[in-house]
Write an enzyme that holds these catalytic residues in place. Structure first.
Site, short mmCIF file in Angstrom:
data_model
loop_
_atom_site.label_atom_id
_atom_site.label_comp_id
_atom_site.label_asym_id
_atom_site.label_seq_id
_atom_site.Cartn_x
_atom_site.Cartn_y
_atom_site.Cartn_z
N LYS A 129 -8.82 10.83 8.23
CA LYS A 129 -9.01 9.74 7.24
C LYS A 129 -10.08 8.76 7.85
O LYS A 129 -10.28 8.59 9.06
CB LYS A 129 -7.95 9.08 6.78
CG LYS A 129 -6.86 10.09 6.33
CD LYS A 129 -6.28 9.41 4.98
CE LYS A 129 -5.38 10.67 4.20
NZ LYS A 129 -4.00 10.53 4.90
N HIS A 132 -11.02 2.60 7.87
CA HIS A 132 -11.52 1.66 6.74
C HIS A 132 -11.11 0.25 7.15
O HIS A 132 -10.37 -0.08 7.96
CB HIS A 132 -10.99 2.14 5.37
CG HIS A 132 -9.35 2.16 5.27
ND1 HIS A 132 -8.70 1.02 4.92
CD2 HIS A 132 -8.60 3.07 5.63
CE1 HIS A 132 -7.21 1.57 4.87
NE2 HIS A 132 -7.31 2.63 5.33
N HIS A 135 -7.72 -1.10 8.39
CA HIS A 135 -7.24 -1.01 9.75
C HIS A 135 -7.94 -2.06 10.74
O HIS A 135 -7.76 -2.09 11.87
CB HIS A 135 -7.49 0.36 10.39
CG HIS A 135 -6.34 1.18 10.06
ND1 HIS A 135 -6.56 2.31 8.93
CD2 HIS A 135 -5.10 1.61 10.35
CE1 HIS A 135 -5.46 3.04 8.83
NE2 HIS A 135 -4.73 2.72 9.69
N1 ARG Z 1 -0.64 5.36 11.12
C1 ARG Z 1 -0.01 4.17 10.41
C2 ARG Z 1 -0.82 3.61 9.34
O1 ARG Z 1 -1.95 4.02 9.50
C3 ARG Z 1 0.36 3.00 11.41
C4 ARG Z 1 1.32 3.50 12.33
C5 ARG Z 1 1.89 2.15 13.09
N2 ARG Z 1 2.62 2.48 14.11
C6 ARG Z 1 4.13 2.81 14.27
N3 ARG Z 1 4.65 3.32 15.17
N4 ARG Z 1 4.43 3.28 13.08
O2 ARG Z 1 -0.20 3.10 8.50
#
Ligand code: ARG
Length: 574
Positions: A129, A132, A135
Site C-alpha cells: 500500500k 501515505h 503514516h
Molecule cells: N500496520 C498498522 C497500520 O498501518 C500499524 C501497526 C501498529 N503496531 C502494532 N503493533 N499493532 O495501521
C-alpha cells in the site's frame, strides 16, 4: 549547577519539618523573570504553621537574608505567598555557558535511562500500500521519541512492525497471477500494485469466486506453498524499496523489521498460553477473552474458522519482544483510532499476569487534515508522503532562490529545510491534536516553524563565521573571563534561562511522550535569541564581542542538538 538543590539548601535550615526533597520539588520557575528566577510557594505550609502564606514567605525571606548570600544569589524577596529568588546574572551566565560548551553536542544528555531498554513500535506501514500521509505521524513522532529516549541513556529499539500478512495478500496474489505484469511492477512499484488491487475489487463484484480464490491463497501460503510465498516475498521487497527511500530522506532506520508475517507460526503457542491461563471462552463459535469487567468489548483471539486476528498477532509479538529484549518500556505509536485495540490486548496480557504488561503503552496521535477534510484510502484520494515531501522541497527551493540567490548548495539545503518543515509541523502540537495542514503556515520562515528554527541556527553560524570565531577558543574565553556583566541584560538572561532549561525540557518530553515540548522550546529559544540579537549588537569589535559570541555559539549548539532530536537537520547556511 543544580540551582533548585542549592536553593533548597538555603531554605532548609528555616523549614526544619520539611524533607529536603520536598523543598526541591516545590521550587518553581515563574513564567516571567520579574516574578523571581526561582520561587518557593508557601501555601501548603499555612495549615501546619497556622499562619497566612504571605507572612510565612516574608519571614522565610528575611531569615535567609540575615546571613550573607552566596555569590551566585543576588537577592531573596517575598511577594504574596512566594519567596522569590533572584540569581546573580553574570555568574548565571558564566555557569550556563560553561556547561553548554563543555558538553557541546552532548548538552542535554542524561543517564536517566542507563541500563534500561525502550521498544518503540512505529511507522509500521502496510506492504503493497502507498506510504501515505496518515503514516507521517507515527513515523516522525516515533523517531523523535526514539532519539529523545536514546539521548536519555536508554537503549532504544525501533521496531517496524510491517503489515506484511493478511487477506489483502491473497487478493494481490490472485490479481497478480491474472493481470499482473512483472516488468511494470518492477518499474512503478506500489503504483502498479495498487492498480491490480483496485481491479481485483472491481472484478470480484461481478465474480465472487475471486474472493474464494484469494482466501485459498492465504491458506496455501500459511501451509508453506512455495509458489505463493516467492511472489509474496517479491511483493514485500518491491514495497520496502519504496519505503526505504522515504526512510533515507527522513534519516530513519530500524533495529527490527519483524512484521506481522514473522508471527505466523508462533501464534498457536501464544493462543495455547491464553487458553492455559483460563481466559479463553467461546462466543458464537469464536474464541474470545471477555473484558466486560474492564468495560471493554471482548478481545477476539480466534475466529469461528480458526483464523487469527490483529490482536492475536500483537499478543504473540509482545511475548516475543519481551523474550528478546526484556524491555523496561514498550511503546506503540499509532493513530488514535486504534486505541481500543491496544487497551484490549494490553489487558489480556495483564490478565495473563505477565508483570511486564504494565510497561506497555499506546502513544496515540490525531488525524492529518488537508484543507478538504480527512484523508481516505477508500475514496482513492490518498496523498502520498513522497509527494508531500517533494512538494515541500520544491516550494522551499523557490523561497531559497528568492531569499538567498548566492547560496551554493541550494538543492541540498531545500531538501533539509523542506523536509524539516514537514517534520516540525507534525511535531508542533500535542500529539493527540489533529494536524490541520497549510503550506503557508508550514513554510513561513518567520512563523513558528521548522524553517524559522533552522534559519535562526544558520544565523548563529553566520555570525560566528563573520567574526572569524573559533569555537575551540570558547574554553579559553570562559576560563579567562571573570566579568560577564555584558550578558546581564534582560534579553541575554532570557536566552540563558532557556539554555539552562534545555535538559529539563528533554526529560519532560520523554516523560509525557510529547516531542512538542521540545519543538515549542526551540521556537522560544529562537525567538529569544532573535530578540537579543536585535537589541544588542554582537559584532562590535571591542572586548565584549567575544563574550557575546560565546552566547551565540551556545545558542547554536542547543538549536542544533534540539533539531537533531526531532529528526531535523541543521544546515549551517540557508
Ligand atoms: N500496520 C498498522 C497500520 O498501518 C500499524 C501497526 C501498529 N503496531 C502494532 N503493533 N499493532 O495501521
Amino acid at each position: 549547577m543544580e540551582y533548585k538543590q542549592a536553593l533548597a539548601i538555603q531554605l532548609s535550615p528555616h523549614l526544619a519539618d520539611i524533607p529536603h526533597v520536598d523543598i526541591i520539588n516545590s521550587i518553581e520557575q515563574p513564567p516571567n523573570s520579574q516574578m523571581g528566577h526561582f520561587a518557593y510557594p508557601c501555601f501548603r505550609l499555612a495549615k501546619a504553621m497556622r499562619k497566612a502564606p504571605p507572612a510565612i514567605a516574608a519571614e522565610l525571606a528575611a531569615s535567609i537574608m540575615e546571613k550573607p548570600l552566596p555569590a551566585w544569589l543576588q537577592s531573596v524577596e517575598s511577594a504574596g505567598g512566594y519567596v522569590n529568588f533572584y540569581l546573580d546574572k553574570p555568574s548565571f551566565a558564566s555557569r550556563v555557558l560553561e556547561n553548554v560548551h563543555n558538553q557541546n553536542q552532548n548538552y542535554g544528555r542524561s543517564g536517566i535511562g542507563d541500563g534500561k531498554v525502550v521498544l518503540i513500535d512505529y511507522s509500521s506501514p502496510n506492504i503493497a500500500k502507498q506510504f501515505h500521509v496518515g503514516h507521517l505521524g507515527t513515523t516522525v513522532i516515533g523517531r523523535a521519541l526514539y532519539n529523545i529516549f536514546n539521548y536519555q541513556g536508554y537503549e532504544t529499539i525501533g521496531i517496524n512492525y510491517l503489515g506484511d500478512w493478511g487477506t489483502s495478500f491473497g487478493k494481490l496474489l490472485t490479481a497478480y497471477l491474472k493481470w499482473g505484469n512483472k516488468e511494470e511492477i518492477e518499474e512503478t512499484g506500489i503504483e502498479a500494485l495498487t492498480r491490480i488491487y483496485v481491479r481485483f475489487h472491481e472484478e470480484a463484484d461481478k465474480d465472487p469466486s475471486l474472493e474464494e480464490e484469494a482466501r485459498n491463497w492465504v491458506v496455501k501460503m500459511e501451509n508453506g506453498n512455495e509458489e505463493g510465498l516467492a511472489i509474496w516475498r517479491w511483493l514485500c521487497s518491491i514495497s520496502m524499496r519504496e519505503y526505504q527511500k522515504i526512510y533515507d530522506r527522513l534519516g530513519i532506520n530500524f533495529e527490527s523489521y519483524r512484521g506481522e508475517s514473522y508471527y505466523n507460526d508462533k501464534m498457536e503457542a501464544a493462543v495455547e498460553e491464553i487458553r492455559k491461563s483460563g481466559l479463553l471462552i467461546e462466543s458464537n463459535g469464536a474464541q474470545v477473552v471477555d473484558l466486560e469487567e474492564h468495560k471493554m468489548p471482548p478481545c477476539l483471539i480466534l475466529r469461528r474458522d480458526g483464523g487469527t486476528l490483529y490482536a492475536t498477532r500483537d499478543i504473540t509479538a509482545a511475548m516475543d519482544r519481551y523474550a528478546t529484549y526484556r524491555f523496561d518500556k514498550s511503546l506503540y505509536v499509532t493513530a488514535n483510532e486504534q486505541k481500543l485495540h491496544f487497551a484490549q490486548f494490553f489487558k489480556v496480557l495483564e490478565l495473563m499476569e505477565y508483570p511486564w504488561a504494565k510497561n506497555m503503552e499506546h502513544v496515540p496521535y490525531g488525524l492529518f487534515i488537508f484543507d478538504s477534510g480527512k484523508m481516505s484510502t477508500r475514496k482513492g484520494q490518498v496523498i502520498k508522503l513522497k509527494d508531500l515531501l517533494d512538494e515541500s522541497v520544491a516550494k522551499t527551493l523557490d523561497i531559497i532562490r528568492e531569499k538567498s540567490p548566492n547560496l551554493e548548495n541550494k538543492e541540498e539545503v531545500a531538501e533539509q529545510v523542506g523536509i524539516g518543515a514537514v517534520i516540525f509541523n507534525q511535531l508542533y502540537n500535542s500529539r493527540i491534536k489533529d494536524v490541520v495542514f497549510s503550506w503557508e503556515r508550514m513554510l513561513n520562515f518567520e512563523g513558528e516553524t521548522g524553517p524559522y528554527v533552522q534559519y535562526t541556527h544558520a544565523r548563529t553560524c553566520s555570525i560566528m563565521e563573520k567574526a572569524g570565531y573559533d569555537p575551540s577558543s570558547t574554553q579559553t574565553q570562559l576560563s579567562q573571563a571573570t566579568d560577564w556583566e555584558v550578558l546581564a541584560n534582560d534579553e541575554s538572561f532570557e536566552v540563558l534561562r532557556l539554555l539552562y532549561n534545555f535538559p529539563d525540557r528533554i526529560a519532560e518530553s520523554a516523560d509525557k511522550y510529547e516531542p512538542f515540548i521540545l519543538s515549542r522550546f526551540l521556537i522560544a529559544l529562537a525567538q529569544a535569541f532573535n530578540k537579543f540579537y536585535n537589541a544588542h549588537k554582537v559584532l562590535t569589535g571591542d572586548e565584549n564581542q567575544a563574550k557575546r559570541l560565546v552566547l551565540v555559539s551556545a545558542v547554536s549548539i542547543v538549536l542544533e542538538n534540539g533539531l537533531k532530536l526531532l529528526g531535523i537537520s541543521a544546515p549551517k547556511k540557508m
